[in-house]
Design a protein around this motif. Sequence first.
Motif, PDB file in Angstrom:
ATOM      1  N   MET A   1     -40.904  -3.183 -17.412  1.00 34.57           N
ATOM      2  CA  MET A   1     -41.527  -2.516 -16.267  1.00 34.57           C
ATOM      3  C   MET A   1     -41.507  -3.435 -15.058  1.00 34.57           C
ATOM      4  SD  MET A   1     -45.467  -1.183 -15.702  1.00 34.57           S
ATOM      5  CE  MET A   1     -46.094  -2.809 -15.284  1.00 34.57           C
ATOM      6  N   VAL A   2     -41.203  -2.866 -13.886  1.00 34.32           N
ATOM      7  CA  VAL A   2     -41.295  -3.612 -12.644  1.00 34.32           C
ATOM      8  C   VAL A   2     -42.249  -2.871 -11.712  1.00 34.32           C
ATOM      9  CG1 VAL A   2     -38.962  -4.533 -12.874  1.00 34.32           C
ATOM     10  CG2 VAL A   2     -39.325  -2.437 -11.571  1.00 34.32           C
ATOM     11  N   HIS A   3     -42.689  -3.568 -10.674  1.00 33.89           N
ATOM     12  CA  HIS A   3     -43.595  -2.992  -9.690  1.00 33.89           C
ATOM     13  C   HIS A   3     -42.802  -2.733  -8.411  1.00 33.89           C
ATOM     14  CE1 HIS A   3     -47.516  -3.479  -7.105  1.00 33.89           C
ATOM     15  NE2 HIS A   3     -46.986  -2.283  -7.020  1.00 33.89           N
ATOM     16  N   LEU A   4     -42.621  -1.446  -8.082  1.00 36.07           N
ATOM     17  CA  LEU A   4     -41.846  -1.028  -6.921  1.00 36.07           C
ATOM     18  C   LEU A   4     -42.786  -0.528  -5.832  1.00 36.07           C
ATOM     19  CD1 LEU A   4     -39.077   1.033  -8.765  1.00 36.07           C
ATOM     20  CD2 LEU A   4     -38.936  -1.335  -8.001  1.00 36.07           C
ATOM     21  N   VAL A   5     -42.557  -1.004  -4.619  1.00 34.88           N
ATOM     22  CA  VAL A   5     -43.343  -0.571  -3.471  1.00 34.88           C
ATOM     23  C   VAL A   5     -42.475   0.308  -2.583  1.00 34.88           C
ATOM     24  CG1 VAL A   5     -44.533  -1.298  -1.374  1.00 34.88           C
ATOM     25  CG2 VAL A   5     -44.832  -2.599  -3.493  1.00 34.88           C
ATOM     26  N   PHE A   6     -42.944   1.536  -2.315  1.00 36.48           N
ATOM     27  CA  PHE A   6     -42.252   2.477  -1.443  1.00 36.48           C
ATOM     28  C   PHE A   6     -43.016   2.580  -0.127  1.00 36.48           C
ATOM     29  CE2 PHE A   6     -41.184   3.606  -5.739  1.00 36.48           C
ATOM     30  CZ  PHE A   6     -39.831   3.924  -5.686  1.00 36.48           C
ATOM     31  N   VAL A   7     -42.302   2.396   0.977  1.00 35.31           N
ATOM     32  CA  VAL A   7     -42.915   2.462   2.299  1.00 35.31           C
ATOM     33  C   VAL A   7     -42.553   3.800   2.934  1.00 35.31           C
ATOM     34  CG1 VAL A   7     -43.111   1.372   4.560  1.00 35.31           C
ATOM     35  CG2 VAL A   7     -42.775  -0.037   2.502  1.00 35.31           C
ATOM     36  N   GLU A   8     -43.546   4.666   3.107  1.00 35.84           N
ATOM     37  CA  GLU A   8     -43.375   6.010   3.648  1.00 35.84           C
ATOM     38  C   GLU A   8     -42.354   6.794   2.804  1.00 35.84           C
ATOM     39  OE1 GLU A   8     -45.508   7.068   5.570  1.00 35.84           O
ATOM     40  OE2 GLU A   8     -46.179   5.508   6.936  1.00 35.84           O
ATOM     41  N   SER A   9     -42.133   8.057   3.166  1.00 31.30           N
ATOM     42  CA  SER A   9     -41.202   8.881   2.391  1.00 31.30           C
ATOM     43  C   SER A   9     -40.843  10.136   3.164  1.00 31.30           C
ATOM     44  CB  SER A   9     -41.825   9.286   1.048  1.00 31.30           C
ATOM     45  OG  SER A   9     -40.901  10.010   0.248  1.00 31.30           O
ATOM     46  N   THR A  10     -39.792  10.772   2.720  1.00 31.88           N
ATOM     47  CA  THR A  10     -39.477  12.139   3.107  1.00 31.88           C
ATOM     48  C   THR A  10     -39.996  13.066   2.011  1.00 31.88           C
ATOM     49  OG1 THR A  10     -37.362  12.076   1.945  1.00 31.88           O
ATOM     50  CG2 THR A  10     -37.361  11.394   4.259  1.00 31.88           C
ATOM     51  N   ARG A  11     -39.919  14.368   2.246  1.00 29.66           N
ATOM     52  CA  ARG A  11     -40.310  15.308   1.182  1.00 29.66           C
ATOM     53  C   ARG A  11     -39.386  15.171  -0.029  1.00 29.66           C
ATOM     54  NH1 ARG A  11     -40.720  21.611   2.537  1.00 29.66           N
ATOM     55  NH2 ARG A  11     -42.521  20.878   3.732  1.00 29.66           N
ATOM     56  N   PRO A  12     -38.036  15.201   0.136  1.00 30.74           N
ATOM     57  CA  PRO A  12     -37.180  14.995  -1.047  1.00 30.74           C
ATOM     58  C   PRO A  12     -37.367  13.616  -1.669  1.00 30.74           C
ATOM     59  CG  PRO A  12     -35.922  15.961   0.763  1.00 30.74           C
ATOM     60  CD  PRO A  12     -37.238  15.531   1.331  1.00 30.74           C
ATOM     61  N   GLY A  13     -37.730  12.623  -0.841  1.00 26.06           N
ATOM     62  CA  GLY A  13     -37.877  11.265  -1.339  1.00 26.06           C
ATOM     63  C   GLY A  13     -39.027  11.069  -2.290  1.00 26.06           C
ATOM     64  N   ILE A  14     -39.939  12.042  -2.359  1.00 23.55           N
ATOM     65  CA  ILE A  14     -41.036  11.957  -3.325  1.00 23.55           C
ATOM     66  C   ILE A  14     -40.479  11.815  -4.735  1.00 23.55           C
ATOM     67  CG2 ILE A  14     -43.010  13.206  -4.321  1.00 23.55           C
ATOM     68  CD1 ILE A  14     -43.390  14.527  -1.569  1.00 23.55           C
ATOM     69  N   ARG A  15     -39.278  12.357  -4.929  1.00 18.57           N
ATOM     70  CA  ARG A  15     -38.663  12.274  -6.267  1.00 18.57           C
ATOM     71  C   ARG A  15     -38.414  10.819  -6.670  1.00 18.57           C
ATOM     72  NH1 ARG A  15     -36.809  15.139 -10.267  1.00 18.57           N
ATOM     73  NH2 ARG A  15     -35.077  14.352 -11.514  1.00 18.57           N
ATOM     74  N   ALA A  16     -38.195   9.935  -5.709  1.00 16.57           N
ATOM     75  CA  ALA A  16     -37.992   8.528  -6.058  1.00 16.57           C
ATOM     76  C   ALA A  16     -39.217   7.971  -6.776  1.00 16.57           C
ATOM     77  CB  ALA A  16     -37.692   7.717  -4.796  1.00 16.57           C
ATOM     78  N   LEU A  17     -40.404   8.325  -6.290  1.00 19.26           N
ATOM     79  CA  LEU A  17     -41.632   7.874  -6.944  1.00 19.26           C
ATOM     80  C   LEU A  17     -41.763   8.507  -8.325  1.00 19.26           C
ATOM     81  CD1 LEU A  17     -42.159   7.558  -3.761  1.00 19.26           C
ATOM     82  CD2 LEU A  17     -44.573   7.616  -4.380  1.00 19.26           C
ATOM     83  N   GLU A  18     -41.429   9.794  -8.404  1.00 23.64           N
ATOM     84  CA  GLU A  18     -41.506  10.512  -9.675  1.00 23.64           C
ATOM     85  C   GLU A  18     -40.597   9.879 -10.726  1.00 23.64           C
ATOM     86  OE1 GLU A  18     -40.385  14.952 -11.449  1.00 23.64           O
ATOM     87  OE2 GLU A  18     -40.381  14.594  -9.283  1.00 23.64           O
ATOM     88  N   VAL A  85     -37.124   5.082   1.494  1.00 19.89           N
ATOM     89  CA  VAL A  85     -36.084   6.117   1.500  1.00 19.89           C
ATOM     90  C   VAL A  85     -35.985   6.773   2.873  1.00 19.89           C
ATOM     91  CG1 VAL A  85     -36.400   6.567  -0.953  1.00 19.89           C
ATOM     92  CG2 VAL A  85     -37.642   7.959   0.722  1.00 19.89           C
ATOM     93  N   LEU A  86     -36.850   6.363   3.787  1.00 20.13           N
ATOM     94  CA  LEU A  86     -36.916   6.981   5.109  1.00 20.13           C
ATOM     95  C   LEU A  86     -36.340   6.016   6.137  1.00 20.13           C
ATOM     96  CD1 LEU A  86     -37.797   9.399   6.772  1.00 20.13           C
ATOM     97  CD2 LEU A  86     -40.119   8.519   6.766  1.00 20.13           C
ATOM     98  N   HIS A  87     -35.349   6.476   6.901  1.00 19.48           N
ATOM     99  CA  HIS A  87     -34.527   5.638   7.766  1.00 19.48           C
ATOM    100  C   HIS A  87     -35.360   4.710   8.649  1.00 19.48           C
ATOM    101  CE1 HIS A  87     -30.565   5.058   9.760  1.00 19.48           C
ATOM    102  NE2 HIS A  87     -31.315   4.749  10.804  1.00 19.48           N
TER     103      HIS A  87
END
Length: 427
Positions: A1-18, A85-87
């Motif tokens: 397991m690793v710890h990933l930090v996501f900064v902001e998102s798009t609606r489709p990009g929510i899948r990255a967290l999922e 995932v957001l430009h």
Amino acid sequence: MVHLVFVESTRPGIRALEVAKRLGHRVTFVTAHQMDWLFGDADKANLRRHADHLLEISDTHDPDVLTAALRDHAARYPIDAVLSVLHQFVEPSAIAAARLGVRGVSADGVRRARDKARCRDILRDRGIPSVRYRLVRSADEALDALVEIGYPAILKPTTGVGKVLTTMVHDRDEVKEHFAQAGRNYDGLRSGVKEEITLEFVLEEFAQGPLYSLELGVSTHGDYSPFAVLKRKVGRHNPVLELGSTIPGDLSDAQYNAAADYLIDVVKAVGLDVGVFHLEFIYTEDGPRLVEVNPRIAGGAIPDLIRTATGEDLFEYLIRIYAGEPIATRRFSCSGATSHTFIAAYEDCVVRSDLPANWFDPFKARIASGSVDVAAGQALRKMDGNYDLYGVVRVTAADYAAAVATTEQLRREVEAQLGVKLVEVID
């Protein structure tokens, strides 16, 4: 397991967290709520559901603010990677990752990719084929450059997103109107978009040929994986507008490989070293020519289109890359063809007042996925960029031609139902 930090998102990009959660990783989502206009209540609930930690900070554009918040967070929960995932948020995420000493795309690489003039300079200096171009700050400078470059040409911000303030010009009057219109429209841009846009422009030769995109994975193990090439749809009256995609496209294997090799050279030259990148190019008579390098995963409907056509999840590869895994896959294989077309208004207009509430229901049985969020009497805004969309229809078919023809038929039927003129498409 690793710890990933996501900064902001798009609606489709929510899948990255999922996907990250499904693969067993710890997930932190960081937001300043600058992009909340992208989400409905259900989307916001999904973000919270897939995140182990939600960090709310004052400004996700500011790498100092972001780094400070993540440094405090890492003291309790050590971080392995930071990404977006957001430009608009890729660069501050990359800077924060470097300062924390964790996995992230090269901040210098992101800067070179985002600055379209600098990117062109690098290609020129490396001897990588490119279009003629000039950095311009006024109509007069653009008109001087057009003596050499010629019409038609493209004017676009040196840093930008979603084709905002991007124009195809055919004569002097259109050049002058572009700069006048850009000045008028700039102040009205939405939060999270305006911060990305500059009123400095790249004037580029209009490359003749169809538009494509390559989705390219780059791992920390030195893997360069050209996962998929998509044929892009553009506006018939304005080829700057992007109206959808089809996979597989109509390139031969030799053309596919030539495009992949060319764009791998581009990415190496720019210095993008980890992630999944969305690269747009035109296939000219002389071979592929770069349109732009996006230093992040494809946005909008493209990942879902790829998943429908190939069964492969682009977000899963993104997560695996940021988890530090090698990537052996080179090219996704397709079973049949999948195509989508966006629904967008050709001009400012109003939908017919007697449109039934359930008007889209008969279309649902004929599409693989999609929706059109338009109601009776609704005012629609003319499409000027990638944010001016009201829906999408996606179909699967036996081959490229059938998929394209089916989506075009659906677009025409939606147009008739709404009683307005939609943007016409060239596949």
